[in-house]
Write a protein that holds these residues in place. Structure first.
Motif, short mmCIF file in Angstrom:
data_model
loop_
_atom_site.label_atom_id
_atom_site.label_comp_id
_atom_site.label_asym_id
_atom_site.label_seq_id
_atom_site.Cartn_x
_atom_site.Cartn_y
_atom_site.Cartn_z
N LEU A 27 -1.47 6.72 -1.60
CA LEU A 27 -0.75 7.04 -0.59
C LEU A 27 0.77 7.07 -0.67
CD1 LEU A 27 -2.77 4.45 2.02
CD2 LEU A 27 -3.41 6.86 1.40
N ARG A 29 4.40 8.74 2.16
CA ARG A 29 4.77 8.67 3.52
C ARG A 29 3.98 9.90 4.04
NH1 ARG A 29 8.90 4.94 5.32
NH2 ARG A 29 8.91 6.20 7.26
N LEU A 32 0.38 9.52 4.88
CA LEU A 32 0.47 8.51 6.02
C LEU A 32 0.81 9.37 7.28
CD1 LEU A 32 2.09 5.42 4.96
CD2 LEU A 32 -0.53 5.83 5.06
N PHE A 36 -2.13 9.66 10.13
CA PHE A 36 -1.97 9.18 11.48
C PHE A 36 -2.12 10.11 12.68
CE2 PHE A 36 0.32 5.35 9.34
CZ PHE A 36 -0.85 4.67 9.01
N LEU A 153 -4.65 0.91 6.07
CA LEU A 153 -4.23 2.15 6.87
C LEU A 153 -4.23 2.01 8.49
CD1 LEU A 153 -5.98 4.94 4.91
CD2 LEU A 153 -3.48 4.72 5.44
N LEU A 156 -1.45 -0.67 9.17
CA LEU A 156 -0.21 0.26 9.41
C LEU A 156 -0.31 1.10 10.93
CD1 LEU A 156 0.61 1.63 5.87
CD2 LEU A 156 1.70 -0.19 7.10
N VAL A 193 1.12 -1.43 0.32
CA VAL A 193 1.40 -0.10 1.05
C VAL A 193 2.84 -0.22 2.04
CG1 VAL A 193 0.15 -0.58 3.24
CG2 VAL A 193 0.28 1.80 2.27
#
Length: 347
Positions: A27, A29, A32, A36, A153, A156, A193
């Motif tokens: 992963l 940014r 992510l 997301f 995940l 986060l 992470v």
């Protein structure tokens, strides 16, 4: 490559279309942000107010060789909610592995029936062996005390949402991590992470026999973040924006561990939070928690605290796992175009 020919974590490609998700090291940014955004777009599907059928005709192979409730059901529900179907097996007893079949043969056969696999196995590194033999993307749903990337995940995703509601960010946050830090794979993945974020401060506390392995202190330091080992729960949570609790992984304790670990009371309860001046702190837990007396876990007497986010975590887990499937199977861009109102009523 490892000795058995399986890719090491550092060799794994960034997660995306057609890729396995075995480690949080896949992963970054940008990934992510995309995951997301997809998870948030799918919130109405998770809430049952809209329908999305982007995986219609696809089949998930769900292989859980270790007990699970939330992870297995949320992965399977996620695939169903996107229009797919699920074939599954649970435990070794009902698998041909009980007859001596290898991980390689099981993975190759079942992946031939499926468009994606979700695998949980009690041995660290075993899911990577499944992936090495699979002809479809494999999602790691937990491998022993190794990793649990989908949990990280959803953690986060939840952490970001909870902090944003308070005008804060993960960047610059102080996070207390408590409980079984030695065997807790959710902790291991989360610490790794969070290395993608800046100026994160960790305050960790666990009983000496369940302390965080040295390698994770080194990884946090290498990421440029800060980590402190605390001598008590109160010391760890005093400045924390987020309190992340874990249960003792009793199923992973050796006889020697059991003799060394003598735990009583609650890890966190109403009295501890009130005494520390932290009744409004964000409280997270990967679940399951052991709600029994003297279980050294998160006490149910904090369930009415406004900062308790554990059930928002589980709800978010469905969204994040739908997003994982959408990206692994290359249909994430189709999500918003395929949303339509649900024909049933759900409170």
């Amino acid at each position: 490559m490892s000795k058995d020919g399986v890719q090491t974590q550092s060799e794994l490609p960034v997660f995306g279309t057609g890729q396995h998700l075995l480690s949080v090291m896949q992963l970054d940014r940008d990934v992510l942000t995309r995951l997301f955004a997809t998870a948030e777009a799918l919130r109405p599907v998770g809430q049952g107010t809209q329908v999305c059928r982007i995986l219609e005709g696809a089949v998930l192979g769900s292989l859980f060789f270790e007990p699970s409730t939330r992870t297995r059901l949320s992965f399977e529900s996620a695939f169903h909610r996107l229009g797919g179907s699920v074939v599954s097996t649970t435990g070794f007893t009902f698998s041909s592995m009980a007859k001596g079949e290898s991980i390689h043969d099981t993975a190759r056969v079942v992946s031939g029936y499926s468009d994606a696999l979700v695998v949980r196995h009690p041995d660290t590194g075993s899911v990577a062996q499944f992936a090495d033999a699979s002809v479809v993307p494999v999602i790691n749903a937990g491998d022993g005390s190794g990793e649990h990337p989908s949990q990280s995940l959803l953690d986060l995703f939840t952490m970001r949402k909870e902090l944003t509601a308070r005008g804060k960010s993960i960047d610059g946050a102080t996070i207390a991590v408590l409980g079984d830090l030695r065997y807790g794979r959710t902790v291991h993945s989360l610490l790794q992470v969070l290395g993608l974020y800046d100026k994160v401060s960790f305050r960790v506390f666990g009983p000496p026999a369940l302390a965080l392995p040295a390698e994770f202190f080194e990884r946090v330091a290498a990421s440029g973040n800060h980590i402190v080992e605390c001598g008590s729960v109160a010391e760890a949570i005093a400045p924390a924006d987020v309190i992340y609790c874990t249960r003792v992984q009793k199923e992973r304790l050796s006889e020697e561990d059991e003799q060394a670990v003598h735990l009583e009371g609650d890890l966190i309860n109403r009295e501890i939070l009130d005494r520390s001046g932290r009744p409004d702190a964000i409280i997270m837990h990967p679940l399951p928690r052991d709600s029994r007396h003297n279980s050294f876990d998160l006490s149910p007497d904090v369930d009415d605290f406004p900062g308790l986010a554990i059930f928002r975590q589980t709800d978010n887990g469905l969204l994040v796992r739908m997003a994982i499937f959408s990206h692994a199977l290359g249909v994430a861009d189709e999500v918003t175009k395929n949303l339509r109102p649900a024909s049933w009523y759900r409170r």
